[in-house]
Scaffold this motif. Structure first.
Motif: not given
Length: 288
Positions: A201-222
């Motif tokens: 299989a071709p080598a693919r990028e590997r990304i592992r995010l931290a944490g969960d999606v923020p609360s939609p009650i108070d989403p991040p600015s920008g």
């Protein structure tokens, strides 16, 4: 990566594919009030489930929404099918505004706009591919669409949602092979890799995010993804990036990012791993 298929548009042999969209959504918004206070319950906030999205679906086109659970895909589907009332925005079907249409006004188009509720345990067979499952009804009913069943099945344009916003949209090949938004890169890097016997299989990028999606009650600015993004800068917190066509993108491939990624999913020189627990686990494994 989770995925909801939205509106495989009915074909109309007399329609002009280059004309107006079959379905057009503008500024679609759904905020659920959050109640609080004692003894009188009052509105103290809102869950911003869908927050001002624009999209269109052409005649005969399949349009897919992808993103993590809780990003607003299902709510968007319920709004378009008018199972929910939108807080704001417009929904136009065949040139007619149905955003506030009554049940009687919706009756003639109910056979054309329907919801297939998400229940993977009863509706998806793990022994079959998604494509095979979707093509099943055509096979059973002897339907042979122009170009074949496989062409008809192939979820043509894809929009990526994150925390109530569409952050990238384009044709499927452009999104899957030339993504520009960091979140789209992260989603695609999570797709399991399958190698065929005798082939590497071709080598693919590997990304592992931290944490969960923020609360939609108070989403991040920008930019709403900035709290989990490895490319975030001060501008990302102060300015919401517009959904625009970047230089080098195909026509119709739009991205909302101040600092977009390169258009490739090939392996990076160094993996991006933002999850501290995963970093610690891999370090312990390497010592054994």
């Amino acid at each position: 990566m989770t995925k909801d298929l939205l509106l495989p548009a009915p074909r109309d042999e007399n329609a002009d594919a280059g004309g107006e969209p079959l379905l057009e959504v503008s500024g679609l918004t759904k905020h659920f009030p959050v109640k609080g206070g004692f003894p009188i319950r009052r509105t103290i906030g809102a869950v911003q489930a869908v927050d001002g999205i624009d999209l269109s679906v052409r005649v005969g086109e399949s349009f897919g929404l992808v993103g993590e659970s809780g990003c607003g895909k299902s709510t968007t589907g319920r709004l378009i099918t008018r199972l929910m009332e939108p807080t704001a925005g417009t929904i136009s079907y065949r040139g007619k505004d149905i955003s506030r249409a009554s049940r009687r006004e919706l009756a003639p188009i109910r056979s054309e706009i329907q919801m297939i509720f998400q229940d993977p345990y009863s509706s998806l067979n793990p022994r079959q591919t998604v494509g095979k499952i979707i093509a099943g009804p055509m096979e059973i009913n002897g339907i042979e669409p122009p170009g074949g069943r496989e062409k008809r099945v192939r979820a043509q344009r894809v929009a990526v949602m994150y925390l109530g916003k569409i952050i990238e949209v384009g044709d499927r090949d452009s999104i899957y092979t030339r993504p520009r938004h960091p979140y789209t890169h992260a989603l695609l890097s999570a797709v399991p890799e399958v190698s065929v016997a005798g082939e590497e299989a071709p080598a693919r990028e590997r990304i592992r995010l931290a944490g969960d999606v923020p609360s939609p009650i108070d989403p991040p600015s920008g930019c709403r993804f900035r709290t989990r993004c490895w490319k975030a800068q001060d501008k990302c917190a102060s300015e919401e990036p517009p959904l625009v066509q970047l230089s080098g993108n195909r026509a119709g491939h739009l991205t909302a990012c101040h600092f977009p990624e390169e258009p490739t999913t090939e392996a990076r020189e160094e993996d991006i791993i933002l999850d501290p627990a995963l970093v610690a686990l891999e370090e312990d494994t390497s010592k054994d």
